[in-house]
Design an enzyme around this catalytic site. Structure first.
Site, PDB file in Angstrom:
ATOM      1  N   CYS A   1      41.122  19.172 -42.040  1.00  0.00           N
ATOM      2  CA  CYS A   1      40.283  20.157 -41.365  1.00  0.00           C
ATOM      3  C   CYS A   1      41.080  20.726 -40.197  1.00  0.00           C
ATOM      4  CB  CYS A   1      38.992  19.519 -40.868  1.00  0.00           C
ATOM      5  SG  CYS A   1      37.878  20.684 -40.041  1.00  0.00           S
TER       6      CYS A   1
ATOM      7  N   GLU B   1      42.020  20.169 -32.038  1.00  0.00           N
ATOM      8  CA  GLU B   1      41.700  19.017 -32.879  1.00  0.00           C
ATOM      9  C   GLU B   1      42.075  19.284 -34.333  1.00  0.00           C
ATOM     10  OE1 GLU B   1      37.665  17.961 -30.305  1.00  0.00           O
ATOM     11  OE2 GLU B   1      37.503  18.696 -32.359  1.00  0.00           O
TER      12      GLU B   1
ATOM     13  N   SER C   1      35.458  28.701 -43.523  1.00  0.00           N
ATOM     14  CA  SER C   1      34.068  28.760 -43.069  1.00  0.00           C
ATOM     15  C   SER C   1      33.922  29.765 -41.943  1.00  0.00           C
ATOM     16  CB  SER C   1      33.616  27.374 -42.602  1.00  0.00           C
ATOM     17  OG  SER C   1      32.317  27.435 -42.044  1.00  0.00           O
TER      18      SER C   1
ATOM     19  N   CYS D   1      35.887  28.480 -28.613  1.00  0.00           N
ATOM     20  CA  CYS D   1      35.135  29.359 -29.513  1.00  0.00           C
ATOM     21  C   CYS D   1      34.148  30.173 -28.691  1.00  0.00           C
ATOM     22  CB  CYS D   1      34.389  28.512 -30.548  1.00  0.00           C
ATOM     23  SG  CYS D   1      33.484  29.466 -31.780  1.00  0.00           S
TER      24      CYS D   1
ATOM     25  N   CYS E   1      26.613  23.083 -30.899  1.00  0.00           N
ATOM     26  CA  CYS E   1      27.999  22.749 -31.229  1.00  0.00           C
ATOM     27  C   CYS E   1      28.828  22.508 -29.981  1.00  0.00           C
ATOM     28  CB  CYS E   1      28.603  23.891 -32.047  1.00  0.00           C
ATOM     29  SG  CYS E   1      30.313  23.617 -32.543  1.00  0.00           S
TER      30      CYS E   1
ATOM     31  N   ASN F   1      25.141  16.521 -35.382  1.00  0.00           N
ATOM     32  CA  ASN F   1      25.711  15.480 -34.533  1.00  0.00           C
ATOM     33  C   ASN F   1      25.168  15.625 -33.117  1.00  0.00           C
ATOM     34  OD1 ASN F   1      28.058  13.975 -36.037  1.00  0.00           O
ATOM     35  ND2 ASN F   1      28.226  16.112 -36.636  1.00  0.00           N
TER      36      ASN F   1
ATOM     37  N   CYS G   1      27.253  28.810 -30.815  1.00  0.00           N
ATOM     38  CA  CYS G   1      26.199  28.023 -31.458  1.00  0.00           C
ATOM     39  C   CYS G   1      25.682  26.977 -30.475  1.00  0.00           C
ATOM     40  CB  CYS G   1      26.730  27.350 -32.721  1.00  0.00           C
ATOM     41  SG  CYS G   1      27.283  28.513 -33.988  1.00  0.00           S
TER      42      CYS G   1
ATOM     43  N   GLY H   1      36.644  26.971 -33.486  1.00  0.00           N
ATOM     44  CA  GLY H   1      36.933  28.392 -33.557  1.00  0.00           C
ATOM     45  C   GLY H   1      36.306  29.067 -34.758  1.00  0.00           C
ATOM     46  N   GLU H   2      36.320  30.384 -34.727  1.00  0.00           N
ATOM     47  CA  GLU H   2      35.807  31.224 -35.797  1.00  0.00           C
ATOM     48  C   GLU H   2      36.996  31.883 -36.492  1.00  0.00           C
ATOM     49  OE1 GLU H   2      34.691  33.207 -38.505  1.00  0.00           O
ATOM     50  OE2 GLU H   2      32.848  32.462 -37.559  1.00  0.00           O
TER      51      GLU H   2
ATOM     52  N   CYS I   1      33.596  18.889 -34.980  1.00  0.00           N
ATOM     53  CA  CYS I   1      34.508  19.763 -34.253  1.00  0.00           C
ATOM     54  C   CYS I   1      34.079  19.963 -32.809  1.00  0.00           C
ATOM     55  CB  CYS I   1      34.682  21.114 -34.938  1.00  0.00           C
ATOM     56  SG  CYS I   1      33.358  21.748 -35.894  1.00  0.00           S
TER      57      CYS I   1
ATOM     58  N   SER J   1      28.161  29.418 -42.174  1.00  0.00           N
ATOM     59  CA  SER J   1      27.267  28.640 -41.323  1.00  0.00           C
ATOM     60  C   SER J   1      26.008  29.480 -41.114  1.00  0.00           C
ATOM     61  CB  SER J   1      27.931  28.351 -39.976  1.00  0.00           C
ATOM     62  OG  SER J   1      29.073  27.541 -40.149  1.00  0.00           O
ATOM     63  N   ILE J   2      24.903  29.021 -41.687  1.00  0.00           N
ATOM     64  CA  ILE J   2      23.680  29.831 -41.632  1.00  0.00           C
ATOM     65  C   ILE J   2      22.654  29.227 -40.672  1.00  0.00           C
ATOM     66  CG2 ILE J   2      22.748  28.734 -43.716  1.00  0.00           C
ATOM     67  CD1 ILE J   2      21.486  31.465 -44.402  1.00  0.00           C
ATOM     68  N   HIS J   3      22.289  27.960 -40.871  1.00  0.00           N
ATOM     69  CA  HIS J   3      21.525  27.154 -39.911  1.00  0.00           C
ATOM     70  C   HIS J   3      20.098  27.623 -39.630  1.00  0.00           C
ATOM     71  CE1 HIS J   3      25.358  25.342 -39.528  1.00  0.00           C
ATOM     72  NE2 HIS J   3      25.863  26.210 -38.676  1.00  0.00           N
TER      73      HIS J   3
END
Length: 348
Positions: free
Chosen positions: A104, A91, A193, A111, A118, A292, A115, A161-162, A335, A216-218
């Site tokens: 983006c 994407e 990121s 990935c 996600c 989301n 998470c 992805g990371e 994503c 990305s901490i969350h």
């Protein structure tokens, strides 16, 4: 298969030209054709000899991004699902802002970070993208914007992805993007990121760039972060924070923390207070992201009142905080969502 021409830096193209018995200037001309004139084939490089163009065609290929589907949001966001040469899909998103157009990009097919909220991790990691496959996403976006007389003004590496698990390809992509003889994207207009791949946070700090870093901490603590982000078991919360302190000290640059608010999970006042305590003396900014809804996940969005209460709590504690402006919500622009739907159809 042949290597991608977009995998090549300017210096590598100059070296290649010399190896073909040409001057290094020919390599610079090729780079110009790729990123300034943005041609689609070697035959279009008309100031090169036919022999040199044949050598290019024999030794390299253009990245093929086949448009599988495209969705356009009423806010101007355009999301593409592109098919790759091996039938995998990725994407790419073009977002329109009042300050310009942002792209983006994706760095991996799938990935493995895991998470739990996600869509990108559904199906796991298939493979890393080559540098040229990341480059091609921006070039493709720029070709689309060319038809409007507009340009890519910023890049966010926040797609599937990371990027720090595909570190070398990501860094090569970045160097190609910022080159003054190419697309010449300003370093401070690029953000990468990561979910917190600690060794490569240190490595990135030593790269001597002006590129922005987002994390990305969350969650505000180790236990909750491990539940939401399995990668935290590999790189614990305290180690991530320590690495970021090194980054700030080394670069003098602010870190952005991305915090996805999940209803009833990490969005209460006590979570905000704990997060503020962790970040109180750091040069940072917190970007709150209402999560989301992903059909395959059980989480729900935080209520509007709780979002603003979380923001107020952080702000009252002296933390620089904003709520991310949502874009493409009506076209599944988060994503992984579009690719997840595509995978359900039995493709990759």
């Amino acid at each position: 298969m042949k290597p991608f021409i977009y995998d090549m830096s300017l210096e590598e193209l100059q070296e290649w030209a010399v190896q073909q018995g040409e001057s290094s200037f020919r390599g610079a001309q090729i780079f110009d054709w790729l990123y300034v004139k943005r041609v689609n084939s070697f035959d279009e490089m008309t100031n090169l000899s036919k022999t040199l163009r044949q050598k290019l065609d024999e030794q390299f290929s253009f990245v093929t991004l086949n448009e599988i589907t495209k969705f356009e949001s009423k806010d101007g966001t355009v999301k593409f699902l592109f098919g790759l040469h091996d039938d995998h899909a990725i994407e790419t998103v073009i977002m329109k802002h009042n300050y310009g157009n942002s792209v983006c990009v994706t760095t991996q097919v799938g990935c493995k970070v895991g998470c739990t909220f996600c869509a990108s991790t559904l199906g796991g990691l298939k493979r890393n993208l080559n540098p040229g496959e990341i480059v091609a996403q921006v070039v493709q976006a720029q070709k689309i914007l060319d038809t409007r007389g507009e340009r890519v003004s910023s890049i966010v590496i926040m797609g599937t992805g990371e990027p720090f698990e595909n570190y070398d390809a990501t860094m090569k992509f970045l160097r190609i993007m910022i080159h003054e003889k190419g697309l010449n994207i300003g370093q401070r207009h690029i953000t990468v990121s990561t979910s917190g791949i600690v060794p490569n946070i240190y490595k990135f700090a030593d790269e001597d760039t002006q590129i922005n870093l987002a994390i990305s901490i969350h969650a505000p603590n180790d236990a909750l972060r491990s539940k939401l982000m399995p990668v935290n078991r590999r790189f614990p919360f305290d180690d991530v924070i320590e690495a970021l302190r090194y980054y700030i000290a080394k670069t003098g640059r602010r870190v952005s923390f991305e915090y996805a608010l999940i209803g009833g999970v990490n969005d209460q006042v006590e979570h905000a207070e704990e997060l503020a305590e962790v970040l109180k003396d750091m040069l940072c900014h917190v970007n709150l992201i209402p999560v989301n809804h992903v059909p395959e996940r059980k989480y729900v969005r935080t209520s509007r009142n709780d979002i603003f209460q979380f923001q107020r709590t952080l702000a009252d504690k002296g933390i620089n905080v904003t709520i991310r402006r949502e874009q493409g919500h009506d076209i599944a622009a988060a994503c992984g969502q579009l690719r997840a739907k595509h995978m359900q159809s039995g493709t990759r």
